[in-house]
Every structure is written in structure tokens, then in C-alpha cells.
Design a protein around this motif. Structure first.
Motif, PDB file in Angstrom:
ATOM      1  N   GLN A 484      -6.300 -54.523 -35.105  1.00 23.67           N
ATOM      2  CA  GLN A 484      -7.620 -54.474 -33.885  1.00 23.67           C
ATOM      3  C   GLN A 484      -6.722 -53.473 -32.993  1.00 23.67           C
ATOM      4  OE1 GLN A 484      -7.414 -58.716 -33.211  1.00 23.67           O
ATOM      5  NE2 GLN A 484      -9.056 -59.191 -34.703  1.00 23.67           N
ATOM      6  N   LEU A 485      -6.034 -53.091 -32.909  1.00 22.59           N
ATOM      7  CA  LEU A 485      -5.447 -52.290 -32.164  1.00 22.59           C
ATOM      8  C   LEU A 485      -6.238 -51.427 -31.743  1.00 22.59           C
ATOM      9  CD1 LEU A 485      -3.382 -51.567 -30.053  1.00 22.59           C
ATOM     10  CD2 LEU A 485      -1.815 -50.908 -31.655  1.00 22.59           C
ATOM     11  N   GLU A 486      -6.777 -50.652 -32.571  1.00 23.18           N
ATOM     12  CA  GLU A 486      -7.271 -49.631 -32.522  1.00 23.18           C
ATOM     13  C   GLU A 486      -9.476 -49.621 -32.317  1.00 23.18           C
ATOM     14  OE1 GLU A 486      -6.569 -46.130 -32.667  1.00 23.18           O
ATOM     15  OE2 GLU A 486      -4.257 -46.952 -33.016  1.00 23.18           O
ATOM     16  N   HIS A 487      -9.766 -50.760 -32.258  1.00 23.55           N
ATOM     17  CA  HIS A 487     -11.129 -50.900 -32.885  1.00 23.55           C
ATOM     18  C   HIS A 487     -11.572 -52.030 -31.643  1.00 23.55           C
ATOM     19  CE1 HIS A 487     -11.126 -49.874 -36.974  1.00 23.55           C
ATOM     20  NE2 HIS A 487      -9.691 -50.430 -36.576  1.00 23.55           N
ATOM     21  N   ILE A 488     -10.687 -52.879 -31.105  1.00 19.97           N
ATOM     22  CA  ILE A 488     -11.128 -53.636 -29.797  1.00 19.97           C
ATOM     23  C   ILE A 488     -10.420 -53.078 -28.269  1.00 19.97           C
ATOM     24  CG2 ILE A 488     -12.025 -55.625 -31.037  1.00 19.97           C
ATOM     25  CD1 ILE A 488      -9.762 -56.917 -29.754  1.00 19.97           C
TER      26      ILE A 488
END
Ligand code: ATP
Ligand code: MG
Length: 757
Positions: A484-488
Motif C-alpha cells: 500500500q506504501l505507494e498507493h495510499i
């Protein structure tokens, strides 16, 4: 009345402890026998009287140094008291019984440990050990530690100890509230386990002393001979156990001197009883009571503001205070758009006072209501390179913040084994020390980080099935978060992590004041992260904070809670975050109603009276909390401050009103120039690095233009002025025709729209 202070000049051979005292102070200092209560307002020289009286007792031969016991609440205060006495009497000070209640009680207990079933080398447990112990006791009794958090049980036990109650004295009614009525039983077993371990906790120190004195008259008699004079500073904050302890010690001599101020009683939530102070004259009927009325600390305006504020409390003894000092500068009240501009303005002011007016950094203090509120100031001090010291732990060094950061580090940097070890079993998820050791060994053998080794272990049989299942859950969570690091947004990620890991729940379950503070800190962490582009940027900032270069030749600005500031004094004091709900604290008012509000007001009084020369009180119209904007309403305490002692500050941010119309002139925040004093330039470099605070709109205000999106005719509500209609708009300032209060100009962030026109 002021003539009292114009004493004849001291004769040349006057000893230091009798120099420069006013008449009632002198009377108190020269009072040697029998009970004495010095009851007076802040800054009137109570602590000074106490220390001078101590020196006087010794010099007149009324008591030997080892016959005197002088006690106070914090180590810092005890040290300062001892230093003041040392200046007057020299090395003899070492023989005086000086210290905090805990330290003195421990010293007595060591001598007689056997009498209460301990050995002289008993250990004093820290909170972690205490928790582990109570948890064991609870588990042995088959009590569900998930439903009844051990920390809560421990807090209850320590309240009982504060009241001087041993397990046999805890009333059924008291105990039935707790852990299905088995509270008193658990308490008894916990005490038994402590004895078996030859250990005690903090509360036990006094409690065992009480048992000792009550059950062994010989021992008590021995102390009556040793200690003939007892002196107590900050008496208004003694709890029942402390009160009983003092009473027993002076039972025979009745030479008890207590100094205090009922208006500064701020530990009701920890069992302090102002009643101890109020009852003094009843219990010691022969007592002399001396009131000091001249304040030597603060200027006229500061004192005036504080006195009027505290007069709003109904339950108080009431007293007059005056100062001979000049009026000095008025108390300045500032309103700001948001917390970031408030913190920035405070920092700029500090920088300017230090640079242009040579005010030493360590004579300036920022005092906050709640621990989490230091964060915004710490960040801005770091950014601007202003050396600072937090009394208590620095924000980013607090346990829950370190835990949360360990999660984040592991997500960004899977090879971070220290982070892995810190949180793999926090909260407890059935991965004990043995499992962790197994993972550590495997990682070493395979030359892999622990997280990777753990992942490999999921597909073999190294671990027992149960441990493997728990580990799989943990590893999968970390993998998901990484995805999720890059996406939220990173603020959302941290909330997810704290939630899904069970970390927040762990603290929520405890329902102790301590846990509440930690939850507030975690929320504040999210707010802090909001100012950074991304997670790595934030972690970079943290590592900068942690590389603690903590000594600075030019001193450090002091940053602490109002509670920690009791008894201290500073030239310049900043009191930020004065908004309803934050200060007075909503929680205290919900829990304790009117008496809670009065305790909050006493805290405000303590805050204002710490200042010698200048005081800056401020509030923000909005704050970012947990990633969301919340609008704030100026604290009612501001409205209670008298006009004649206030000044509307227009230099920074906004001018403020109190209960009157709040008019605001937004001013650009001055930039502080760099480079002064030793060590300053190097620290200045840091301000060049990164960190652009994000600007988000106050609800109803456009971020880009500062224009409000209200329209003429909108119906709005204002906390102080009630309902009204918008009749004119100028940028984000609205002129509102209030139904009751008439026309006022207020900033958009201070009103809520009831309906659109
Ligand atoms: P608090 O209520 O905040 O604990 P206090 O009553 O203990 O305050 P002190 O700290 O003893 O007050 O004194 C306040 C300040 O006034 C100190 O700086 C002290 O040195 C100074 N002071 C006290 N008495 C005198 C005096 N007679 N002449 C000049 N200065 C004095
Ligand atoms: Mg004092």
C-alpha cells in the motif's frame, strides 16, 4: 499595605537566611516550634521561606541538620531546594533529610525492611515489571486480561495505595467495581507476590512506611527522636498516604511547617486532597498561620491577570496578592489561523527575544496542557535550529511513538531488524522470546534480515503450528502494508497500520490516564506526518530528531506540561493551545464536572504565575487533528482575563479579543534571520532542509486565496455570539449580524454554517 515591604535595610551582619525578607516572611523564618502553615499565592516566597527557615533552625541550634526532614514532590524541586540551602549553610546540607516523598520513604524502608517482610536490598519495580506481575496474578486467577486490562487494575491498586489502603482496608464497595468484584483479592495476591520477590512498587514505599509506623511503636518513637522538624513544600498536592505519613512523623513534636497554595492544587486526579491543607488549622489547633501577600516574581500585569482569572473559582480560600514591581508589559494574547502558524510565531518570538534582547533561552518556557502538544513546537524548534529541552520525554522518544515508528521503518526498510524485534510481538500476538530467538538464529544462518527469514519459516516446520500461524499473520500484514506504501497517502497508511496491527486497540483497552495520553500522542503523530511529502521524508526527519545533540552552551528553551512547571519560574512564558476542549480539557470536565473545571483553572493560574516578565497566550482557529481540520474556539479562560492587563498583539498572526468581538488582522509571519550565538549557525543549517508545511483550508475557506466561501445571507452559529446572518464578506472575515450580540466581524473559521442562503 505596601509599607510592609519597605523594611529597614538589613544590618551588615545579618545572616543570609534573614536577609531581604519582608515582615511576614521573617516571622515565618524565625518561627521555630510548633505547627506553622504558610498559605499564600504564587511567587510570594513560600519556597524561599521554607529554605531560609531550615537554615535558621540549624543556625539557632534549635535543630541539628539530621533532625530536619524537608520534602517536596519532584526531584527537580528537591534539588533546587537543597541547592538554595547549600548556598546558605554549606556542606552541612548533606545531613538534612532532603528529598521527594518517594526517596525519603525508600530510605526509611531500607532500614526496616524486615519489619514488613522485605529484605534491605529489595528492588523497586518499574511499570513494566509491575504490569508483568499483575498480569501473572490475574492469569493465575483465570481472569480474562483482554477484558480487564492489567494496566487498569494496576492503576486502581495505586489509587488505593495513594489513599493509604492496604488490601484488608479496601472496602467492598470500592473493590466491587473492579474485575468482577475480585479487585481487593487481586490486590492482596499482588502484594504477596511482591514480598516473595523481595520487591515493591512506588506506591508501596509510603504504604510500607505507614505499616511500619503503625505496627511498630518502637520504630516510630525512634523516628520521633531522630526527626524533630518536618517541612513540606507544595502541601496543597499531598495525597492521603503522604498526609498520614507526615502526621505520624510529627505526632510527638508537632513541629510541622507546611507551605502551599490552594489555588495551585493540580493533582486532584492523582488523589491529592486540598482538604489536607484546609484542615490544617483544625488538626493542629495551636498552629500559627502566616499569609504572604507580596509577590516577588511577576510584574503587575501578569499578577493582575492571574488573580482575576483564579477569582472565577468558587471553592477557594481567597487571598490578596500585590507586587511592588512595575506594571511591566501586559499579557499578550494572540490568535492564529492554525497550529502551525502558532508554533512558528512562538519560535520566531523566542528567536527574536534571544537575539535582540539577550534573553537566555533557558529562561523562556513553553507550557502546554497535554503531553502531545509539545510535538508541534518540537518540530518547529528542530526546523529552525532552536535548542530546546523537554521536561519528560521528547515527543519522538516516547514509547508509543517509537513503537509506531518501528512499524513504519519496517515497512519502508524490511531489513530493519531492530524495528522488527521491537514490534513483532507488540501488541502481544503469541510470538514469545523463544520464537523470536529462533527467527534471529535462522536469519543469522541464512544471512537474511529477520523479516525475510520469518517469511521463509512460514513454509517449513521450524516453528510449532500455533507460532507459525501467528507469525504468518504478522508477516502478511507487513507485506500488505508494503504493497500500500505507494498507493495510499502515508497518513492513511499509518492509521491503517496502527489499526490493523492492534496497536491502538492495545492502548484503548486500558482506559487509564496514561493510556489516554499515549493515544493522543499517536493521533498527534498522524498530524505530524501530514506535513511531509511521503513516509521516507518523514522518517528522515525523525532520524534527525533522534540524533540528540542535547547540550547547548547557549541554553535551551524549556518545553513541558503545566503540571511539570509547578514551583518553577521563567522570564518569559508561552501558553499556547488555549482552545475550548483542549484547555480547559473536555475530558476533565466530562469526568469531574464543575470541580474539574476549577482544577483546570488552577492549572491556568499555575501557568500564568510562572512568568517573571512576559507572557504570551495563544490559540488557533483551527488545527489539523488526525488528518482532519477541526475548528477551535478560544478558551473561556481568555474571556475571564481582565482587559486592563491584556494587550492585543498584532505583530504576529492576528489580534485577539477575549469575550468581546474577535477581530483579526492577518499579518505575514516574519522570517527569522539566521546565525547568532555559539552553536547556532550549525543548527541553522537544519532549517534549510526540507519540511514544507502543507497548507490545507479551514473549512469554509479556500486554501489558495484565503477567501471564505460564505455568501451574504448565510445563517451561521458562533460559540460565543450565537446565531446570526452574514452581512458582509472581506476575504475570510465575515461581518455577521448576530441576533443577540449585534454586528461583529469574525474570522470564517470561527463560525459554523447553519444553512446556506
Ligand atoms: P510558587 O507558589 O510558584 O511555588 P513561591 O511562593 O514558592 O512560589 P518562591 O519561588 O519562593 O515563591 O519565590 C518567588 C521569587 O521571588 C523567587 O525568585 C524568590 O527568590 C523571590 N523572592 C521571594 N521573597 C523575596 C523577597 N523578600 N525579596 C526579594 N525577592 C524575593
Ligand atoms: Mg514554591
Amino acid at each position: 499595605m505596601q509599607t510592609e515591604s519597605f523594611l529597614p535595610k538589613d544590618a551588615p551582619d545579618t545572616p543570609p537566611w534573614l536577609q531581604g525578607l519582608n515582615a511576614p516572611q521573617k516571622k515565618a523564618v524565625e518561627h521555630c516550634d510548633g505547627p506553622l502553615l504558610v498559605l499564600s499565592g504564587a511567587g510570594t516566597g513560600k519556597t524561599r521561606v521554607l529554605t531560609c527557615r531550615l537554615a535558621n533552625l540549624i543556625s539557632t541550634g534549635k535543630a541539628k541538620p539530621w533532625n530536619i526532614l524537608a520534602v517536596t514532590f519532584t526531584n527537580k524541586a528537591a534539588r533546587e531546594m537543597k541547592d538554595r540551602v547549600a548556598n546558605m549553610i554549606g556542606p552541612m546540607v548533606e545531613q538534612v533529610w532532603f528529598g521527594t516523598f518517594h526517596a525519603l520513604a525508600a530510605r526509611i524502608l531500607r532500614r526496616h525492611a524486615e519489619a514488613v517482610g522485605l529484605k534491605a536490598n529489595f528492588t523497586i519495580l518499574d511499570t513494566d515489571d509491575q504490569l508483568r506481575l499483575i498480569k501473572q496474578v490475574m492469569e493465575a486467577n483465570h481472569i480474562d486480561v483482554k477484558r480487564n486490562p492489567p494496566r487498569m487494575v494496576l492503576a486502581m491498586i495505586s489509587r488505593w495505595k495513594d489513599k493509604g489502603l492496604t488490601p484488608d482496608k479496601v472496602s467492598l464497595a470500592d473493590a466491587s467495581n473492579l474485575v468482577e468484584g475480585s479487585g481487593a483479592d487481586l490486590y492482596a495476591q499482588y502484594q504477596q507476590r511482591l514480598l516473595e520477590l523481595n520487591a515493591c512498587d512506588f506506591g508501596d514505599l509510603l504504604l510500607h512506611n505507614l505499616t511500619l509506623f503503625n505496627q511498630y511503636p518502637d520504630i516510630l518513637t525512634d523516628y520521633h527522636q531522630r526527626i524533630t522538624h518536618v517541612m513540606v513544600d507544595e502541601y496543597q498536592d499531598t495525597n492521603v498516604a503522604q498526609y498520614l505519613w507526615i502526621s505520624l512523623l510529627v505526632q510527638k513534636s508537632r513541629n510541622l511547617c507546611c507551605v502551599g497554595d490552594d489555588d495551585q492544587s493540580i493533582y486532584g486526579w492523582r488523589g491529592a486532597e486540598v482538604a489536607n491543607m484546609l484542615r490544617f488549622a483544625e488538626i493542629y489547633s495551636e498552629a500559627e498561620t502566616i499569609r504572604l501577600e507580596e509577590n516577588y516574581r511577576s510584574t503587575g500585569h501578569i499578577l493582575g491577570a492571574a488573580s482575576v482569572l483564579i477569582s472565577h473559582n468558587e471553592t477557594r480560600l481567597g487571598k490578596t496578592l500585590y507586587t511592588d514591581d512595575q506594571h511591566g508589559e501586559k499579557v499578550r494574547v494572540n490568535g492564529f489561523w492554525d497550529g502551525a502558524s502558532e508554533a512558528r510565531a512562538v519560535a520566531d518570538r523566542i528567536e527574536s527575544l534571544a537575539r535582540h534582547e539577550n534573553v537566555p533561552l533557558d529562561s523562556m518556557a513553553v507550557l502546554v496542557r497535554a503531553g502531545y502538544q509539545t510535538r508541534e513546537f518540537e518540530d518547529v524548534f528542530i526546523r529552525l535550529g532552536i535548542p530546546y529541552r523537554v521536561i519528560g520525554a521528547k515527543f519522538y522518544e516516547r514509547q508509543e511513538i517509537r513503537d509506531a515508528i518501528a512499524y513504519l521503518r519496517l515497512i519502508v526498510q524490511p531489513a530493519d531488524d531492530l524495528a522488527f524485534e521491537r514490534i513483532v510481538n507488540t501488541p502481544a500476538r503469541g510470538l514469545g522470546a523463544k520464537t523470536i530467538a529462533t527467527i534471529r538464529n535462522a536469519a543469522r544462518q541464512q544471512g537474511l534480515p529477520m523479516l525475510a527469514a520469518a517469511e521463509n519459516m512460514l513454509s517449513d516446520t521450524t516453528l510449532k503450528p500455533a507460532a507459525r500461524k501467528h507469525l504468518a499473520e504478522f508477516v502478511n500484514m507487513v507485506i500488505t502494508w508494503r504493497g500500500q506504501l505507494e498507493h495510499i497517502p502515508h497518513t492513511e497508511l499509518v492509521m491503517t497500520v496502527l489499526d490493523e496491527s492492534g496497536y491502538t486497540t492495545m492502548w484503548q483497552k486500558e482506559k487509564t490516564p496514561d493510556a489516554e495520553g499515549r493515544l493522543e500522542n499517536l493521533k498527534e503523530l498522524v498530524t505530524a506526518m501530514d506535513s511531509f511529502e511521503d513516509l521516507p521524508g518523514f522518517l528522515e526527519h525523525i532520524s534527525l530528531v533522534m540524533d540528540g545533540d542535547n547540550t547547548n552552551a547557549g541554553g535551551e528553551v524549556m518545553l513541558m506540561t503545566l503540571h511539570a512547571a509547578k514551583g518553577l519560574e521563567f522570564d518569559v512564558v508561552f501558553l499556547p493551545c488555549w482552545e475550548e476542549g483542549a484547555f480547559p480539557s473536555q475530558r476533565t470536565m466530562d469526568e469531574k464536572g464543575a470541580s474539574g473545571l476549577e482544577e483546570e483553572r488552577r492549572l491556568a493560574y499555575v501557568g500564568i504565575t510562572r512568568a517573571r516578565k512576559q507572557i504570551f497566550i495563544s490559540y488557533a482557529a483551527s488545527r489539523r487533528v488526525h488528518g482532519l481540520w477541526q475548528s477551535g474556539i478560544p478558551s473561556r479562560f481568555l474571556a475571564e482575563l481582565p482587559d486592563e492587563h491584556l494587550i492585543e498583539e498584532t505583530e504576529h498572526g492576528m489580534a485577539s479579543g477575549t469575550a468581546k468581538p474577535v477581530t483579526f488582522d492577518h499579518m505575514p509571519i516574519p522570517t527569522a534571520a539566521s546565525g547568532y550565538g555559539p552553536g547556532w549557525a550549525r543548527l541553522q543549517e537544519r532549517r534549510q532542509r526540507g519540511f514544507t508545511p502543507s497548507r490545507a483550508p479551514v473549512e469554509g475557506t479556500s486554501a489558495l486565496t484565503g477567501q471564505s466561501d460564505y455568501a451574504i445571507g448565510d445563517r451561521v452559529f458562533h460559540q460565543k455570539f450565537g446565531n446570526g446572518n452574514v452581512i458582509a464578506i472581506e476575504g475570510d472575515r465575515l461581518t455577521i449580524a448576530f441576533d443577540k450580540a449585534g454586528d461583529k466581524k469574525v474570522v470564517a473559521g470561527f463560525v459554523e454554517r447553519v444553512h446556506k442562503s
